[in-house]
Write a protein that holds these residues in place. Structure first.
Motif, PDB file in Angstrom:
ATOM      1  N   SER A   1       0.833  -1.204   0.000  1.00 39.29           N
ATOM      2  CA  SER A   1       0.000   0.000   0.000  1.00 39.29           C
ATOM      3  C   SER A   1       0.865   1.250   0.000  1.00 39.29           C
ATOM      4  O   SER A   1       1.826   1.372   0.761  1.00 39.29           O
ATOM      5  CB  SER A   1      -0.929   0.010   1.219  1.00 39.29           C
ATOM      6  N   VAL A   2       0.529   2.173  -0.900  1.00 39.18           N
ATOM      7  CA  VAL A   2       1.108   3.511  -0.959  1.00 39.18           C
ATOM      8  C   VAL A   2      -0.056   4.478  -1.140  1.00 39.18           C
ATOM      9  O   VAL A   2      -1.203   4.066  -1.325  1.00 39.18           O
ATOM     10  CB  VAL A   2       2.112   3.660  -2.116  1.00 39.18           C
ATOM     11  N   VAL A   3       0.234   5.783  -1.108  1.00 41.33           N
ATOM     12  CA  VAL A   3      -0.820   6.773  -1.309  1.00 41.33           C
ATOM     13  C   VAL A   3      -0.642   7.411  -2.682  1.00 41.33           C
ATOM     14  O   VAL A   3       0.468   7.819  -3.053  1.00 41.33           O
ATOM     15  CB  VAL A   3      -0.810   7.861  -0.218  1.00 41.33           C
ATOM     16  N   ALA A   4      -1.726   7.517  -3.422  1.00 30.69           N
ATOM     17  CA  ALA A   4      -1.691   8.118  -4.752  1.00 30.69           C
ATOM     18  C   ALA A   4      -1.299   9.590  -4.659  1.00 30.69           C
ATOM     19  O   ALA A   4      -1.808  10.338  -3.833  1.00 30.69           O
ATOM     20  CB  ALA A   4      -3.051   7.980  -5.433  1.00 30.69           C
ATOM     21  N   GLY A   5      -0.402  10.014  -5.549  1.00 35.68           N
ATOM     22  CA  GLY A   5       0.087  11.388  -5.519  1.00 35.68           C
ATOM     23  C   GLY A   5      -0.973  12.431  -5.779  1.00 35.68           C
ATOM     24  O   GLY A   5      -0.841  13.582  -5.335  1.00 35.68           O
TER      25      GLY A   5
ATOM     26  N   TYR B   1      -2.212  14.936  -3.217  1.00 34.89           N
ATOM     27  CA  TYR B   1      -1.409  16.072  -2.773  1.00 34.89           C
ATOM     28  C   TYR B   1      -1.389  17.212  -3.787  1.00 34.89           C
ATOM     29  O   TYR B   1      -0.593  18.134  -3.678  1.00 34.89           O
ATOM     30  CB  TYR B   1       0.013  15.600  -2.467  1.00 34.89           C
ATOM     31  N   GLY B   2      -2.298  17.148  -4.773  1.00 40.49           N
ATOM     32  CA  GLY B   2      -2.421  18.210  -5.746  1.00 40.49           C
ATOM     33  C   GLY B   2      -2.412  17.683  -7.163  1.00 40.49           C
ATOM     34  O   GLY B   2      -1.825  16.635  -7.453  1.00 40.49           O
ATOM     35  N   ALA B   3      -3.061  18.430  -8.060  1.00 38.53           N
ATOM     36  CA  ALA B   3      -3.219  17.984  -9.438  1.00 38.53           C
ATOM     37  C   ALA B   3      -1.885  17.812 -10.158  1.00 38.53           C
ATOM     38  O   ALA B   3      -1.751  16.963 -11.044  1.00 38.53           O
ATOM     39  CB  ALA B   3      -4.105  18.975 -10.200  1.00 38.53           C
ATOM     40  N   SER B   4      -0.880  18.604  -9.779  1.00 37.59           N
ATOM     41  CA  SER B   4       0.421  18.499 -10.452  1.00 37.59           C
ATOM     42  C   SER B   4       1.219  17.292  -9.976  1.00 37.59           C
ATOM     43  O   SER B   4       2.327  17.064 -10.457  1.00 37.59           O
ATOM     44  CB  SER B   4       1.239  19.773 -10.209  1.00 37.59           C
ATOM     45  N   CYS B   5       0.657  16.522  -9.032  1.00 39.04           N
ATOM     46  CA  CYS B   5       1.401  15.426  -8.405  1.00 39.04           C
ATOM     47  C   CYS B   5       0.890  14.042  -8.814  1.00 39.04           C
ATOM     48  O   CYS B   5       1.252  13.036  -8.193  1.00 39.04           O
ATOM     49  CB  CYS B   5       1.324  15.558  -6.882  1.00 39.04           C
ATOM     50  N   ASP B   6       0.082  13.983  -9.855  1.00 38.82           N
ATOM     51  CA  ASP B   6      -0.535  12.706 -10.225  1.00 38.82           C
ATOM     52  C   ASP B   6       0.456  11.710 -10.793  1.00 38.82           C
ATOM     53  O   ASP B   6       0.136  10.530 -10.926  1.00 38.82           O
ATOM     54  CB  ASP B   6      -1.670  12.944 -11.233  1.00 38.82           C
ATOM     55  N   ARG B   7       1.669  12.134 -11.107  1.00 37.04           N
ATOM     56  CA  ARG B   7       2.684  11.219 -11.610  1.00 37.04           C
ATOM     57  C   ARG B   7       3.581  10.720 -10.488  1.00 37.04           C
ATOM     58  O   ARG B   7       4.688  10.236 -10.737  1.00 37.04           O
ATOM     59  CB  ARG B   7       3.542  11.912 -12.681  1.00 37.04           C
ATOM     60  N   HIS B   8       3.106  10.787  -9.243  1.00 32.37           N
ATOM     61  CA  HIS B   8       3.908  10.379  -8.087  1.00 32.37           C
ATOM     62  C   HIS B   8       3.074   9.534  -7.129  1.00 32.37           C
ATOM     63  O   HIS B   8       1.847   9.508  -7.199  1.00 32.37           O
ATOM     64  CB  HIS B   8       4.437  11.609  -7.329  1.00 32.37           C
ATOM     65  N   ILE B   9       3.761   8.853  -6.239  1.00 36.62           N
ATOM     66  CA  ILE B   9       3.131   8.165  -5.115  1.00 36.62           C
ATOM     67  C   ILE B   9       3.903   8.519  -3.854  1.00 36.62           C
ATOM     68  O   ILE B   9       5.100   8.795  -3.895  1.00 36.62           O
ATOM     69  CB  ILE B   9       3.119   6.630  -5.299  1.00 36.62           C
ATOM     70  N   ARG B  10       3.196   8.512  -2.712  1.00 32.92           N
ATOM     71  CA  ARG B  10       3.886   8.731  -1.445  1.00 32.92           C
ATOM     72  C   ARG B  10       4.222   7.396  -0.807  1.00 32.92           C
ATOM     73  O   ARG B  10       3.363   6.525  -0.661  1.00 32.92           O
ATOM     74  CB  ARG B  10       3.034   9.554  -0.470  1.00 32.92           C
ATOM     75  N   ILE B  11       5.488   7.269  -0.429  1.00 34.23           N
ATOM     76  CA  ILE B  11       5.985   6.073   0.249  1.00 34.23           C
ATOM     77  C   ILE B  11       6.375   6.473   1.664  1.00 34.23           C
ATOM     78  O   ILE B  11       7.184   7.381   1.867  1.00 34.23           O
ATOM     79  CB  ILE B  11       7.205   5.491  -0.480  1.00 34.23           C
ATOM     80  N   SER B  12       5.801   5.799   2.655  1.00 36.99           N
ATOM     81  CA  SER B  12       6.136   6.053   4.051  1.00 36.99           C
ATOM     82  C   SER B  12       6.932   4.872   4.597  1.00 36.99           C
ATOM     83  O   SER B  12       6.540   3.722   4.420  1.00 36.99           O
ATOM     84  CB  SER B  12       4.865   6.234   4.890  1.00 36.99           C
ATOM     85  N   VAL B  13       8.065   5.157   5.258  1.00 39.27           N
ATOM     86  CA  VAL B  13       8.939   4.079   5.725  1.00 39.27           C
ATOM     87  C   VAL B  13       8.971   4.009   7.250  1.00 39.27           C
ATOM     88  O   VAL B  13       9.881   3.422   7.819  1.00 39.27           O
ATOM     89  CB  VAL B  13      10.371   4.249   5.168  1.00 39.27           C
TER      90      VAL B  13
END
Length: 417
Positions: free
Chosen positions: A355-359, A362-374
């Motif tokens: 599981s990660v969080v869809a970028g 965090y804003g429309a300009s961030c849809d090409r990213h995912i958030r990884i929490s360690v």
């Protein structure tokens, strides 16, 4: 003679459960929605590598409330926060960051920093007032602005702080930043903070800084609190969280520092919504303020080192991240994947139990990213998650050359210190 009768339409009463126009435009917090799904999957027996939780897990002793000397632990306490806790927090900001704080008038403790931010916005916004939010922003900021009747103004992540003036209008009331940033780990420089203060001065704006991750800084890096550049608190509000920095996110203890005029306004909202922060938990933190930090700080640094190590793993696999050094988050690019961040996160969970969080959260300009929490998994499980992310990027990148897992770099270390 009988007169013809006409059927009278029966009018159904409006449903008392109907959505308001305001709530129809409010979404669930995507990270929390996603983690609720993870909780359900785990309850059903799925082994999910959880890289989506916004917290770090520390080894903490169970609190012994029998040893507390504060009285009235099961009852209401001061709606500004326990005086002892306020004094400790004021001393902390003064000693650590050079921010003078009047514990009696410039500080308020409430049920989490999330509530503190919302109450500040509620205290300052009129209908249709605008609040500038820098992407990637913490995902609740725009919805909180909307809940207050305001309009969030989103700034794409590639816009410099020095160029924010172009987003200011006569309706702009405030700017909200997250420092260090969730999800990138970016720590604002002194020059960036000075630019923000100058902008606030020129346009009469309130500058709200969410500093909930201020302890999660590498040892060789300095953290400059927003209030250090505005000791009189003319236009500055600091919001912070004991929940994050003390590893007790479920306790919901946050606070704000601001000019006494604004604190008095927020106090009224706090009294009507919350009454007071949890008394027994506040008392424990007040009486063990330094002791708990002494326990968590080495674990915080271990988590920050883990973040840097995982950044190296991603780099070895050709996965870029937005610049950052702090917190326990990385904001990773999806590269050439044909999937949106929402599609990517859904497939990663369904196909790989990661599981990660869809970028896009965090804003429309961030849809090409995912958030990884360690912050919540062991290194070997994080490494497993990174490998699954890499596999899915490659599998969904048109024309990408398929590689066997044995052809890819292996992380150098999977052991905690």
């Amino acid at each position: 003679m009988n007169q013809p009768t006409h059927a009278v339409p029966v009018m159904e009463p409006p449903s008392p459960l109907r959505n308001t126009r305001l709530m129809s435009g409010i979404d669930q917090a995507l990270s929390i929605k996603h983690n609720n799904l993870v909780y359900d999957l785990r309850a059903a027996g799925r082994d999910v590598v959880t890289l989506s939780l916004g917290e770090a897990f520390f080894d903490l002793p169970l609190p012994n409330f029998d040893e507390l000397i504060t009285t009235g632990l099961h009852h209401y306490s001061h709606s500004r926060g326990l005086p002892e806790l306020r004094r400790s927090l004021a001393k902390y900001y003064d000693a650590q960051f050079g921010v003078p704080v009047d514990a009696d008038h410039e500080l308020l403790v409430t049920a989490g920093s999330k509530a503190a931010i919302y109450m500040v916005l509620l205290a300052i916004l009129e209908a249709d007032d605008e609040v500038i939010l820098l992407e990637p922003f913490w995902l609740s900021y725009p919805e909180q602005v909307r809940l207050c009747g305001g309009t969030p103004v989103m700034v794409p992540h590639d816009v410099s702080v020095s160029d924010l003036a172009g987003y200011v209008t006569p309706r702009t009331r405030a700017i909200v930043i997250n420092n260090p940033n969730n999800p990138t780990g970016h720590v604002y420089t002194a020059a960036e903070l000075r630019d923000l203060h100058d902008l606030a001065d020129r346009h009469g704006l309130l500058l709200i800084s969410d500093e909930a991750y201020n302890e999660f800084i590498p040892p060789d890096q300095e953290f400059l609190a927003i209030g250090a550049l505005d000791p009189e608190k003319r236009h500055t509000v600091t919001v912070n969280s004991m929940s994050k920095n003390y590893g007790v996110s479920g306790w919901r203890i946050g606070y704000l520092i601001a000019h006494r005029t604004l604190v008095d306004q927020v106090l009224k909202i706090n009294q009507h919504l919350v009454t007071c922060a949890p008394t027994i938990l506040s008392a424990y933190l007040a009486e063990n303020f330094d002791r708990v930090l002494d326990i968590t700080r080495p674990q915080i640094q271990r988590t920050v080192r883990m973040r840097q190590e995982v950044e190296g793993w991603l780099t070895e696999r050709g996965i870029r991240t937005l610049p950052g050094t702090a917190t326990f988050y990385l904001f990773a690019s999806l590269g050439g994947s044909s999937l949106s961040s929402t599609e990517f996160a859904a497939r990663l969970l369904e196909e790989s139990d990661v599981s990660v969080v869809a970028g896009i959260a965090y804003g429309a300009s961030c849809d090409r990213h995912i958030r990884i929490s360690v912050g919540t998994e062991s290194p070997d499980r994080v490494a497993r998650g990174v490998a699954a992310i890499d596999d899915l990027i490659r599998a969904t990148t048109p024309g990408a050359m398929a590689l066997n897992s044995g052809d890819r770099p292996v992380p150098c270390s999977t052991q905690r210190e």
